[in-house]
Motif scaffolding. Structure first.
Motif, PDB file in Angstrom:
ATOM      1  N   UNK A  30       0.967  -1.194   0.053  1.00  0.00           N
ATOM      2  CA  UNK A  30      -0.038  -0.104  -0.152  1.00  0.00           C
ATOM      3  C   UNK A  30       0.882   1.032  -0.107  1.00  0.00           C
ATOM      4  N   UNK A  31       1.974   1.413   0.796  1.00  0.00           N
ATOM      5  CA  UNK A  31       3.029   2.284   0.757  1.00  0.00           C
ATOM      6  C   UNK A  31       3.434   2.433  -0.491  1.00  0.00           C
ATOM      7  N   UNK A  32       4.006   1.521  -1.034  1.00  0.00           N
ATOM      8  CA  UNK A  32       4.707   1.592  -2.379  1.00  0.00           C
ATOM      9  C   UNK A  32       3.713   2.219  -3.509  1.00  0.00           C
ATOM     10  N   UNK A  33       2.659   1.689  -3.464  1.00  0.00           N
ATOM     11  CA  UNK A  33       1.538   2.080  -4.376  1.00  0.00           C
ATOM     12  C   UNK A  33       1.320   3.734  -4.305  1.00  0.00           C
ATOM     13  N   UNK A  34       1.193   4.115  -3.058  1.00  0.00           N
ATOM     14  CA  UNK A  34       0.774   5.517  -2.908  1.00  0.00           C
ATOM     15  C   UNK A  34       1.916   6.297  -3.232  1.00  0.00           C
ATOM     16  N   UNK A  35       3.434   5.969  -2.837  1.00  0.00           N
ATOM     17  CA  UNK A  35       4.487   6.536  -3.251  1.00  0.00           C
ATOM     18  C   UNK A  35       4.885   6.785  -4.662  1.00  0.00           C
ATOM     19  N   UNK A  36       4.544   5.442  -5.339  1.00  0.00           N
ATOM     20  CA  UNK A  36       4.664   5.475  -6.951  1.00  0.00           C
ATOM     21  C   UNK A  36       3.587   6.591  -7.580  1.00  0.00           C
ATOM     22  N   UNK A  37       2.262   6.376  -7.047  1.00  0.00           N
ATOM     23  CA  UNK A  37       1.271   7.419  -7.653  1.00  0.00           C
ATOM     24  C   UNK A  37       1.598   8.862  -7.290  1.00  0.00           C
ATOM     25  N   UNK A  38       2.200   9.241  -6.079  1.00  0.00           N
ATOM     26  CA  UNK A  38       2.452  10.572  -6.011  1.00  0.00           C
ATOM     27  C   UNK A  38       3.643  10.905  -6.790  1.00  0.00           C
ATOM     28  N   UNK A  39       4.465  10.038  -7.012  1.00  0.00           N
ATOM     29  CA  UNK A  39       5.755  10.391  -7.603  1.00  0.00           C
ATOM     30  C   UNK A  39       5.312  10.477  -9.454  1.00  0.00           C
ATOM     31  N   UNK A  40       4.435   9.508  -9.691  1.00  0.00           N
ATOM     32  CA  UNK A  40       4.122   9.599 -11.082  1.00  0.00           C
ATOM     33  C   UNK A  40       3.127  10.814 -11.689  1.00  0.00           C
ATOM     34  N   UNK A  41       2.111  11.001 -10.725  1.00  0.00           N
ATOM     35  CA  UNK A  41       0.960  11.819 -11.212  1.00  0.00           C
ATOM     36  C   UNK A  41       0.513  12.980 -10.196  1.00  0.00           C
ATOM     37  N   UNK A  42       0.243  12.277  -8.893  1.00  0.00           N
ATOM     38  CA  UNK A  42      -0.372  13.062  -7.885  1.00  0.00           C
ATOM     39  C   UNK A  42       0.452  14.048  -7.103  1.00  0.00           C
ATOM     40  N   UNK A  43       1.705  14.048  -7.095  1.00  0.00           N
ATOM     41  CA  UNK A  43       2.382  15.127  -6.174  1.00  0.00           C
ATOM     42  C   UNK A  43       2.264  14.965  -4.846  1.00  0.00           C
TER      43      UNK A  43
END
Length: 185
Positions: free
Chosen positions: A83-96
């Motif tokens: 869950x952590x990795x997925x949230x970090x990946x999303x923040x780094x890719x699109x979410x900020x």
């Protein structure tokens, strides 16, 4: 740990979709599944394998305060890593990443317009590129000062220069005297 790394850890913990085990028996059971054996858990915690087995069976209901804190930290560090990795990946890719802080900001600008550092309370959403830089820096073992520099650069672009609409002569922003800093992504 530095202030920035602590803030990243807090943001990670907020991502839990299910709370980690609260009881000593439940925590030890989880750790034994993670590490594979009571001996490995004992080595990680700095106790004997017999103590770990007593905690697992429920023969010992409470651990010493220092051991209990170590157990709690170890469980939280391993709880729902995907869950952590997925949230970090999303923040780094699109979410900020959203940074909320109260700190002393100082900056260098063209002659005659330099502002003395002063405390500001800011909540700024930084683009995904800054989230990626921050996570990469943390994974590479960067110092708290280096991670502050990444956030300061993001504040310079997004807040002080308003994405290129003002304060173009601004050359350097520094974050000092952090009262608090919180991250969300």
């Amino acid at each position: 740990m530095g202030e920035i790394e602590d803030a990243i850890e807090r943001a990670d913990r907020e991502a839990f979709t299910k709370d980690p085990p609260k009881t000593l028996k439940g925590q030890i059971g989880f750790l034994i599944k993670q590490f594979g054996s009571a001996k490995a858990v004992a080595q990680e915690l700095g106790v004997t394998p017999d103590s770990v087995n007593r905690y697992r069976r429920g023969a010992r209901k409470h651990a010493r305060a220092d051991v209990a804190a170590k157990i709690d930290d170890t469980v939280k560090a391993r709880w729902q890593p995907l869950v952590r990795k997925r949230r970090q990946k999303q923040a780094a890719a699109t979410g900020g990443i959203t940074v909320e802080t109260r700190a002393r900001f100082g900056y260098t600008s063209s002659a005659g317009s330099t502002d003395d550092g002063r405390f500001r309370r800011l909540t700024v959403h930084l683009p995904a590129t800054y989230a990626q830089q921050l996570f990469d820096a943390r994974d590479a073992g960067a110092s708290d000062q280096q991670m502050r520099g990444i956030i300061a650069e993001g504040f310079k672009e997004v807040y002080f220069q308003d994405g290129g609409g003002r304060a173009m002569g601004l050359s350097d922003v520094a974050i000092n005297d952090i009262d608090y800093l919180d991250l969300d992504y």
